[in-house]
Motif scaffolding. Structure first.
Motif, mmCIF file in Angstrom:
data_model
loop_
_atom_site.group_PDB
_atom_site.id
_atom_site.type_symbol
_atom_site.label_atom_id
_atom_site.label_comp_id
_atom_site.label_asym_id
_atom_site.label_seq_id
_atom_site.Cartn_x
_atom_site.Cartn_y
_atom_site.Cartn_z
ATOM 1 N N SER A 1 0.860 -1.193 0.000
ATOM 2 C CA SER A 1 0.000 0.000 0.000
ATOM 3 C C SER A 1 0.891 1.236 0.000
ATOM 4 N N VAL A 2 0.576 2.178 -0.872
ATOM 5 C CA VAL A 2 1.374 3.402 -1.021
ATOM 6 C C VAL A 2 0.441 4.602 -0.928
ATOM 7 N N GLN A 3 0.773 5.559 -0.067
ATOM 8 C CA GLN A 3 0.013 6.800 0.019
ATOM 9 C C GLN A 3 0.914 7.967 -0.378
ATOM 10 N N GLY A 4 0.343 8.936 -1.083
ATOM 11 C CA GLY A 4 1.123 10.093 -1.491
ATOM 12 C C GLY A 4 0.348 11.380 -1.300
ATOM 13 N N ALA A 5 1.042 12.442 -0.968
ATOM 14 C CA ALA A 5 0.441 13.769 -0.851
ATOM 15 C C ALA A 5 1.365 14.765 -1.531
ATOM 16 N N SER A 6 0.836 15.490 -2.512
ATOM 17 C CA SER A 6 1.646 16.389 -3.330
ATOM 18 C C SER A 6 1.115 17.811 -3.271
ATOM 19 N N GLY A 7 2.003 18.760 -3.517
ATOM 20 C CA GLY A 7 1.583 20.135 -3.708
ATOM 21 C C GLY A 7 0.797 20.282 -4.998
ATOM 22 N N TYR A 8 0.028 21.371 -5.104
ATOM 23 C CA TYR A 8 -0.894 21.517 -6.225
ATOM 24 C C TYR A 8 -0.201 21.712 -7.572
ATOM 25 N N SER A 9 1.076 22.068 -7.589
ATOM 26 C CA SER A 9 1.766 22.212 -8.870
ATOM 27 C C SER A 9 1.846 20.887 -9.619
ATOM 28 N N GLY A 10 1.672 19.770 -8.898
ATOM 29 C CA GLY A 10 1.639 18.475 -9.557
ATOM 30 C C GLY A 10 0.431 18.294 -10.455
ATOM 31 N N GLY A 11 -0.579 19.155 -10.287
ATOM 32 C CA GLY A 11 -1.779 19.073 -11.120
ATOM 33 C C GLY A 11 -1.668 19.815 -12.429
ATOM 34 N N GLY A 12 -0.494 20.414 -12.711
ATOM 35 C CA GLY A 12 -0.300 21.095 -13.981
ATOM 36 C C GLY A 12 -0.678 22.561 -13.943
ATOM 37 N N ARG A 13 -0.473 23.215 -15.089
ATOM 38 C CA ARG A 13 -0.631 24.667 -15.174
ATOM 39 C C ARG A 13 -2.045 25.126 -14.816
ATOM 40 N N GLN A 14 -3.062 24.374 -15.232
ATOM 41 C CA GLN A 14 -4.437 24.801 -14.973
ATOM 42 C C GLN A 14 -4.728 24.859 -13.476
ATOM 43 N N LEU A 15 -4.321 23.823 -12.738
ATOM 44 C CA LEU A 15 -4.560 23.822 -11.292
ATOM 45 C C LEU A 15 -3.717 24.903 -10.614
ATOM 46 N N VAL A 16 -2.478 25.107 -11.060
ATOM 47 C CA VAL A 16 -1.646 26.179 -10.493
ATOM 48 C C VAL A 16 -2.358 27.518 -10.638
ATOM 49 N N ASP A 17 -2.880 27.789 -11.832
ATOM 50 C CA ASP A 17 -3.566 29.064 -12.063
ATOM 51 C C ASP A 17 -4.781 29.216 -11.158
#
Length: 323
Positions: free
Chosen positions: A141-157
């Motif tokens: 089992s693997v859990q991950g938590a990332s900053g929103y920049s991982g969602g690409g330019r649209q999510l960053v904006d």
């Protein structure tokens, strides 16, 4: 003559940070498409076939299309998408994977940059599988938590007030609950597993940085290794590596900030243990845009071009990143 590099998709999150990491370098020539011809496939095809290395920072389908445009046998490809990570004939761009991986990347014609979550997961599991401390068939089992920049330019904006709506916008979102995330095939292959791990990612309201966590019941592992055994195997594997550090168990922080390595190409690995309960926790901390994307891409690029420099850190000032 300096080697030439064309970043196809340089306006996206990963492309901008690769360009920022190469800014000021005098040992490579960066080639760009005229902004007025950005959507001109003939011009893109020309540039893809005119450079020493084409770096693809595109959605998966567009990356496959761009790779198909390359007809010049002298042009090498470095793909930052997930399109080719388990494709035959492509080399996995995690230099620390094995003792021979750097050399394989240096010689490869086609290199695929690992995914951010997969980088942390594979870095934690592969050395343990190779050391016989984690069975290839172990249900992981693997859990991950990332900053929103991982969602690409649209999510960053959206998160930074420049857009309207995005399904992952907010203080915290768990996603990919269909349990079929696109990083899972590379996690399985390069993590040394015989089956897919159960992977559950999430995104939070910080910009860059991530944690990847793998809980283990040590009594279910071959030979019932202790936390110290797991730590020793990781330490032996990464001894002498510049960008991967195995943090000593004694004195390791008991609260981890996912942003601590933002704008670097570094990754820290932790082993935590409750010996009385037989519980262990493996954690990787990295920048999802650094060692998880653009920093690792430039590390791979230098290997491909024979430009590796022991003093280069592959970091980038945030204000220079352009995202």
């Amino acid at each position: 003559m300096k080697p030439s590099v064309f970043i196809d998709g340089e306006a996206g999150t990963t492309g901008l940070q690769i360009r920022a990491r190469l800014a000021g370098r005098t040992d490579v020539e960066l080639v760009s498409v005229d902004p007025a011809r950005r959507k001109d496939d003939a011009e893109r095809r020309r540039l893809l076939n005119a450079v020493d290395v084409a770096v693809l920072c595109l959605p998966d389908e567009a990356a496959r299309e761009a790779a198909g445009m390359v007809e010049n046998p002298a042009t090498r490809i470095l793909d930052a998408s997930s399109a080719h990570r388990v494709t035959e004939g492509w080399t996995y761009g995690l230099p620390e994977l094995t003792a021979t991986q750097e050399g394989e990347i240096a010689e490869a014609r086609r290199v695929s940059v690992p995914g951010c979550y997969a980088t942390g997961m594979v870095a934690l599991t592969r050395p343990l599988v190779d050391a016989g401390l984690l069975g290839p068939d172990h249900p992981l089992s693997v859990q991950g938590a990332s900053g929103y920049s991982g969602g690409g330019r649209q999510l960053v904006d959206v998160m930074e007030g420049r857009g309207g709506e995005h399904r992952l916008a907010g203080p915290y979102r768990a996603y990919a609950l269909e349990l079929a995330h696109k990083h899972e095939p590379e996690m399985q292959r390069y993590g040394g597993l015989s089956g897919r791990p159960l992977f559950t990612p999430s995104v939070g309201a910080w910009r860059q940085g991530m944690l990847v966590q793998i809980p283990l019941f040590t009594r279910t592992l071959p030979g019932r290794p202790t936390g110290a055994d797991l730590h020793a195997a990781l330490s032996a594997h990464y001894a002498g590596r510049r960008f991967v550090r195995v943090v000593p168990m004694e004195g390791a922080p008991t609260v981890l900030d996912p942003e601590a390595l933002a704008d670097t190409n570094d990754m820290e690995l932790f082993v935590y243990e409750n010996a009385e309960l037989g519980h262990a926790l493996l954690v990787a901390r990295l920048d999802n845009l650094g060692k998880g994307a653009s920093g690792q891409a430039v590390q791979d690029l230098d290997l491909m071009l024979g430009l590796s420099d022991p003093t280069r850190d592959y970091g980038v000032p945030r204000e220079a990143a352009g995202v």
